[in-house]
Design a protein around this motif. Structure first.
Motif, PDB file in Angstrom:
ATOM      1  N   CYS A 100      13.653  53.810  88.418  1.00  0.00           N
ATOM      2  CA  CYS A 100      13.634  52.389  88.807  1.00  0.00           C
ATOM      3  C   CYS A 100      14.432  51.533  87.838  1.00  0.00           C
ATOM      4  O   CYS A 100      14.252  50.310  87.770  1.00  0.00           O
ATOM      5  CB  CYS A 100      12.208  51.870  88.914  1.00  0.00           C
ATOM      6  SG  CYS A 100      11.256  52.701  90.195  1.00  0.00           S
ATOM      7  N   HIS A 123      10.182  51.346  96.064  1.00  0.00           N
ATOM      8  CA  HIS A 123       9.975  50.446  97.193  1.00  0.00           C
ATOM      9  C   HIS A 123      11.334  50.087  97.779  1.00  0.00           C
ATOM     10  O   HIS A 123      12.391  50.435  97.220  1.00  0.00           O
ATOM     11  CB  HIS A 123       9.173  49.198  96.801  1.00  0.00           C
ATOM     12  CG  HIS A 123       9.684  48.491  95.576  1.00  0.00           C
ATOM     13  ND1 HIS A 123      10.843  47.751  95.573  1.00  0.00           N
ATOM     14  CD2 HIS A 123       9.171  48.408  94.325  1.00  0.00           C
ATOM     15  CE1 HIS A 123      11.026  47.243  94.373  1.00  0.00           C
ATOM     16  NE2 HIS A 123      10.034  47.622  93.594  1.00  0.00           N
ATOM     17  N   LYS A 125      13.186  47.407  98.132  1.00  0.00           N
ATOM     18  CA  LYS A 125      14.143  46.610  97.363  1.00  0.00           C
ATOM     19  C   LYS A 125      14.829  47.447  96.297  1.00  0.00           C
ATOM     20  O   LYS A 125      16.052  47.374  96.110  1.00  0.00           O
ATOM     21  CB  LYS A 125      13.429  45.421  96.725  1.00  0.00           C
ATOM     22  CG  LYS A 125      14.357  44.454  96.017  1.00  0.00           C
ATOM     23  CD  LYS A 125      13.590  43.252  95.487  1.00  0.00           C
ATOM     24  CE  LYS A 125      14.527  42.290  94.752  1.00  0.00           C
ATOM     25  NZ  LYS A 125      13.785  41.124  94.201  1.00  0.00           N
ATOM     26  N   LYS A 126      14.057  48.260  95.604  1.00  0.00           N
ATOM     27  CA  LYS A 126      14.646  49.128  94.586  1.00  0.00           C
ATOM     28  C   LYS A 126      15.479  50.229  95.240  1.00  0.00           C
ATOM     29  O   LYS A 126      16.546  50.602  94.729  1.00  0.00           O
ATOM     30  CB  LYS A 126      13.536  49.738  93.736  1.00  0.00           C
ATOM     31  CG  LYS A 126      14.029  50.491  92.515  1.00  0.00           C
ATOM     32  CD  LYS A 126      14.651  49.577  91.481  1.00  0.00           C
ATOM     33  CE  LYS A 126      13.635  48.687  90.800  1.00  0.00           C
ATOM     34  NZ  LYS A 126      14.213  47.917  89.683  1.00  0.00           N
ATOM     35  N   LYS A 301       3.693  41.867  92.175  1.00  0.00           N
ATOM     36  CA  LYS A 301       4.356  41.333  93.364  1.00  0.00           C
ATOM     37  C   LYS A 301       4.816  42.396  94.350  1.00  0.00           C
ATOM     38  O   LYS A 301       5.014  42.102  95.529  1.00  0.00           O
ATOM     39  CB  LYS A 301       5.533  40.458  92.954  1.00  0.00           C
ATOM     40  CG  LYS A 301       6.623  41.188  92.179  1.00  0.00           C
ATOM     41  CD  LYS A 301       7.725  40.234  91.740  1.00  0.00           C
ATOM     42  CE  LYS A 301       8.831  40.960  90.973  1.00  0.00           C
ATOM     43  NZ  LYS A 301       9.887  40.019  90.516  1.00  0.00           N
ATOM     44  N   ASP A 302       5.015  43.635  93.904  1.00  0.00           N
ATOM     45  CA  ASP A 302       5.464  44.684  94.827  1.00  0.00           C
ATOM     46  C   ASP A 302       4.302  45.374  95.539  1.00  0.00           C
ATOM     47  O   ASP A 302       4.521  46.208  96.415  1.00  0.00           O
ATOM     48  CB  ASP A 302       6.306  45.727  94.074  1.00  0.00           C
ATOM     49  CG  ASP A 302       5.486  46.508  93.057  1.00  0.00           C
ATOM     50  OD1 ASP A 302       4.758  45.863  92.282  1.00  0.00           O
ATOM     51  OD2 ASP A 302       5.586  47.748  93.021  1.00  0.00           O
ATOM     52  N   GLN A 303       3.065  45.033  95.182  1.00  0.00           N
ATOM     53  CA  GLN A 303       1.922  45.785  95.703  1.00  0.00           C
ATOM     54  C   GLN A 303       1.329  45.287  97.020  1.00  0.00           C
ATOM     55  O   GLN A 303       0.804  46.101  97.785  1.00  0.00           O
ATOM     56  CB  GLN A 303       0.829  45.866  94.631  1.00  0.00           C
ATOM     57  CG  GLN A 303       1.246  46.704  93.424  1.00  0.00           C
ATOM     58  CD  GLN A 303       0.127  46.892  92.419  1.00  0.00           C
ATOM     59  OE1 GLN A 303      -1.019  46.498  92.636  1.00  0.00           O
ATOM     60  NE2 GLN A 303       0.458  47.515  91.295  1.00  0.00           N
ATOM     61  N   LYS A 305       2.591  44.411  99.886  1.00  0.00           N
ATOM     62  CA  LYS A 305       3.200  45.040 101.061  1.00  0.00           C
ATOM     63  C   LYS A 305       2.782  46.505 101.177  1.00  0.00           C
ATOM     64  O   LYS A 305       2.442  46.990 102.255  1.00  0.00           O
ATOM     65  CB  LYS A 305       4.724  44.918 100.977  1.00  0.00           C
ATOM     66  CG  LYS A 305       5.434  45.274 102.265  1.00  0.00           C
ATOM     67  CD  LYS A 305       6.905  44.911 102.165  1.00  0.00           C
ATOM     68  CE  LYS A 305       7.608  45.109 103.499  1.00  0.00           C
ATOM     69  NZ  LYS A 305       9.034  44.698 103.439  1.00  0.00           N
ATOM     70  N   ARG A 306       2.786  47.207 100.052  1.00  0.00           N
ATOM     71  CA  ARG A 306       2.367  48.614 100.056  1.00  0.00           C
ATOM     72  C   ARG A 306       0.907  48.729 100.480  1.00  0.00           C
ATOM     73  O   ARG A 306       0.545  49.585 101.292  1.00  0.00           O
ATOM     74  CB  ARG A 306       2.553  49.217  98.663  1.00  0.00           C
ATOM     75  CG  ARG A 306       2.076  50.657  98.535  1.00  0.00           C
ATOM     76  CD  ARG A 306       2.130  51.146  97.093  1.00  0.00           C
ATOM     77  NE  ARG A 306       3.476  51.035  96.567  1.00  0.00           N
ATOM     78  CZ  ARG A 306       3.764  50.435  95.413  1.00  0.00           C
ATOM     79  NH1 ARG A 306       2.820  49.879  94.686  1.00  0.00           N
ATOM     80  NH2 ARG A 306       5.011  50.384  94.997  1.00  0.00           N
TER      81      ARG A 306
END
Length: 369
Positions: A100, A123, A125-126, A301-303, A305-306
């Motif tokens: 990442c 994710h 975006k990455k 912030k990435d969690q 959606k997951r």
């Protein structure tokens, strides 16, 4: 362990050199833990046939405890472009693993040094960064450490770019973790005074995440205390290596407080728990792969959606980051036979997908050992 500002150039050798460059911050720890777990696994398998080096942010707590030679940086590696490129040039690695992390210029430096490049994303975006056109001919392997059900498919534009520019296609491989042996598992439970299937693992990730309520790990700890009190069930609260404060001392013998754990110890505890009360990061995906019922809340912030995608599949009970709600959801899941059966059926309907065997085979090819 050697920490260096800049390593001296290394003469050619038959030993394969592996350079790990994970995202390295004072908040999250998942990328480092994944890279460390992989490095330890490879070292156990190949011993002196490989040399391992890490590039880490010097401000993280774990930088000083990394068991491999480490170059310390003032920031996360992606922000230290000149230093990282110089490290690559001096170390002359055979394989560089960007977890990442990594700018296109760093990947080009790895290419110029004759290295194969592995890019790990987690994710959408990455993942998209690995498909940028400035990374054409820079990446040999692109692994997405997510199962198919919790990441959206590649867009038509991304698939077009892959075809037209011969980009390496990302492969969803599921979470990466090492399965502990039976003896290590027994020891991990004995050290915390718990028995298989009779405790709840509580973890808010690395321990460094903050919210409007303060340190997220503290919110989970308070929920664990209340859960143990209401249901008379042991909880093992894993605060994480990045927890910024002194660990609390619990007056309740059912609440077991733990700081940082090795990935093997954590997986051993997770695999044998009755339930997890977790953040929606790597630990949640590991729990799903282990078919462990969980209540989870997002702490970064990435969690969200997951978590929403996993919840939509019936694989986890989602909760907001709130002590009372976390406790209520956990109590409800443990007490409601219908809810429990529903989540267990959903979990058992999924293969135990994790990427240990896949990555081991891939490194056989990369290292040709």
């Amino acid at each position: 362990m050697e920490h260096s500002e800049r390593i001296s150039p290394i003469a050619p050798t038959s030993v394969k050199r592996l350079l790990f460059i994970p995202v390295s911050s004072t908040e999250g720890i998942g990328e480092y833990i994944r890279s460390l777990t992989l490095a330890l696994s490879l070292k156990q398998r190949y011993a002196d046939a490989i040399d391992v080096h890490f590039a880490l942010n010097q401000h993280t707590k774990y930088a000083s405890t990394c068991p491999f030679n480490t170059t310390l940086l003032a920031q996360s590696p992606t922000k230290e472009n000149t230093r990282v490129c110089a490290l690559i040039q001096d170390y002359k690695p055979d394989v560089v693993i960007f977890d990442c992390a990594g700018r296109a210029s760093q990947m080009r430096s790895a290419r110029a040094a004759g290295a194969q490049v592995v890019f790990i994303s987690q994710h959408a975006k990455k993942r998209a960064k690995g498909l940028k056109l400035n990374r054409v001919d820079c990446i040999d392997k692109h692994w997405v450490v997510q199962p198919d059900f919790c990441i959206e498919p590649l867009s038509w534009l991304e698939r077009l770019k892959i075809r037209c520019f011969n980009l390496v296609e990302p492969v969803n491989i599921g979470p990466y973790f090492a399965l502990p042996d039976a003896q290590s598992t027994r020891q991990a439970m004995a050290d915390r005074g718990v028995q298989a299937g009779q405790y709840v693992v509580v973890n808010a990730g690395s321990g460094g995440h903050l919210s409007e309520q303060g340190v997220c790990a503290d919110v989970f700890y308070k929920a664990a205390q209340e859960l143990s009190e209401r249901l008379n069930i042991p909880t093992v609260v894993v605060f994480g290596a990045n927890y910024p404060d002194a660990l609390p001392v619990s007056s309740d013998p059912l609440v077991h407080v733990v700081g940082g754990l090795s990935n093997a110890e954590f997986i051993a505890l997770l695999a044998n728990a009755k339930m997890g009360l977790l953040s929606a990061g790597d630990a949640l995906l590991q729990a799903i792969a282990l078919q462990l019922p969980c209540v989870a809340a997002p702490v970064s912030k990435d969690q969200p959606k997951r978590l929403a995608m996993c919840s939509a599949q019936g694989l986890v009970h989602a909760a907001p980051l709130n002590r009372n709600t976390l406790t209520a959801q956990a109590v409800a899941l443990l007490n409601d036979e219908q809810q429990w059966a529903s989540i267990q059926n959903a979990l058992q309907g999924r293969a135990q997908l994790h990427s240990q065997d896949f990555i081991a085979k891939q490194f056989q090819e990369l290292l040709a050992l």
